[in-house]
Design a protein around this motif. Structure first.
Motif, PDB file in Angstrom:
ATOM      1  N   GLU A  24       0.833  -1.206   0.000  1.00 18.98           N
ATOM      2  CA  GLU A  24       0.000   0.000   0.000  1.00 18.98           C
ATOM      3  C   GLU A  24       0.872   1.262   0.000  1.00 18.98           C
ATOM      4  O   GLU A  24       0.632   2.188  -0.767  1.00 18.98           O
ATOM      5  CB  GLU A  24      -0.920   0.000   1.214  1.00 18.98           C
ATOM      6  CG  GLU A  24      -1.869   1.172   1.245  1.00 18.98           C
ATOM      7  CD  GLU A  24      -2.798   1.111   2.448  1.00 18.98           C
ATOM      8  OE1 GLU A  24      -3.217   2.187   2.881  1.00 18.98           O
ATOM      9  OE2 GLU A  24      -3.074   0.013   2.940  1.00 18.98           O
ATOM     10  N   ARG A  25       1.875   1.293   0.845  1.00 21.79           N
ATOM     11  CA  ARG A  25       2.773   2.444   0.900  1.00 21.79           C
ATOM     12  C   ARG A  25       3.561   2.578  -0.404  1.00 21.79           C
ATOM     13  O   ARG A  25       3.778   3.678  -0.915  1.00 21.79           O
ATOM     14  CB  ARG A  25       3.730   2.309   2.090  1.00 21.79           C
ATOM     15  CG  ARG A  25       4.688   3.453   2.222  1.00 21.79           C
ATOM     16  CD  ARG A  25       3.988   4.736   2.601  1.00 21.79           C
ATOM     17  NE  ARG A  25       4.970   5.801   2.764  1.00 21.79           N
ATOM     18  CZ  ARG A  25       4.748   7.060   2.498  1.00 21.79           C
ATOM     19  NH1 ARG A  25       3.566   7.450   2.089  1.00 21.79           N
ATOM     20  NH2 ARG A  25       5.689   7.949   2.650  1.00 21.79           N
ATOM     21  N   GLU A  27       2.569   1.656  -3.406  1.00 14.16           N
ATOM     22  CA  GLU A  27       1.659   2.195  -4.421  1.00 14.16           C
ATOM     23  C   GLU A  27       1.416   3.691  -4.207  1.00 14.16           C
ATOM     24  O   GLU A  27       1.301   4.451  -5.159  1.00 14.16           O
ATOM     25  CB  GLU A  27       0.333   1.438  -4.422  1.00 14.16           C
ATOM     26  CG  GLU A  27       0.436   0.007  -4.925  1.00 14.16           C
ATOM     27  CD  GLU A  27       0.895  -0.092  -6.365  1.00 14.16           C
ATOM     28  OE1 GLU A  27       0.673   0.851  -7.147  1.00 14.16           O
ATOM     29  OE2 GLU A  27       1.501  -1.119  -6.717  1.00 14.16           O
ATOM     30  N   GLN A  28       1.346   4.098  -2.937  1.00 16.65           N
ATOM     31  CA  GLN A  28       1.158   5.516  -2.628  1.00 16.65           C
ATOM     32  C   GLN A  28       2.359   6.332  -3.115  1.00 16.65           C
ATOM     33  O   GLN A  28       2.195   7.387  -3.732  1.00 16.65           O
ATOM     34  CB  GLN A  28       0.975   5.686  -1.119  1.00 16.65           C
ATOM     35  CG  GLN A  28       0.715   7.104  -0.685  1.00 16.65           C
ATOM     36  CD  GLN A  28       0.621   7.219   0.831  1.00 16.65           C
ATOM     37  OE1 GLN A  28       1.035   6.317   1.561  1.00 16.65           O
ATOM     38  NE2 GLN A  28       0.084   8.328   1.304  1.00 16.65           N
TER      39      GLN A  28
END
Length: 99
Positions: A24-25, A27-28
């Motif tokens: 998730e990080r 992709e952010q």
């Protein structure tokens, strides 16, 4: 400017590779970098840097050719002339425009 950008890119890659924040990080961060690269100010700065480097390379070519002059073997001089002529068709060696 180039060294700052290289440092920041290395910092970002190091963070992504070293973090345990997960996908998730990652992709952010990836989305943030994509948005940054699409920013018109960033694109203009990159284009300005490219144009400036082409201009400085041209100046360097003239300075070197003036100082070296006749001491360059004819085979090397011919190769430089052919590369210079090839570069005048609006594209560089990578197939991108020189604008």
């Amino acid at each position: 400017m180039r060294y700052k950008l290289t440092f920041l890119a290395g910092l970002g890659v190091g963070y992504v590779l070293g973090t345990r924040a997960g996908r998730e990080r990652y992709e952010q961060l990836r989305k943030s970098v994509r948005e940054l690269s699409q920013n018109p100010a960033v694109r203009n700065a990159a284009e300005y840097a490219a144009q400036n480097s082409r201009h400085l390379a041209g100046k360097a070519l003239h300075v070197v050719s003036d100082k070296v002059g006749d001491r360059v073997p004819e085979s090397v001089a011919e190769r430089v002339r052919s590369l210079r002529e090839r570069g005048q068709n609006g594209q560089d060696d990578w197939g991108t425009s020189n604008t």
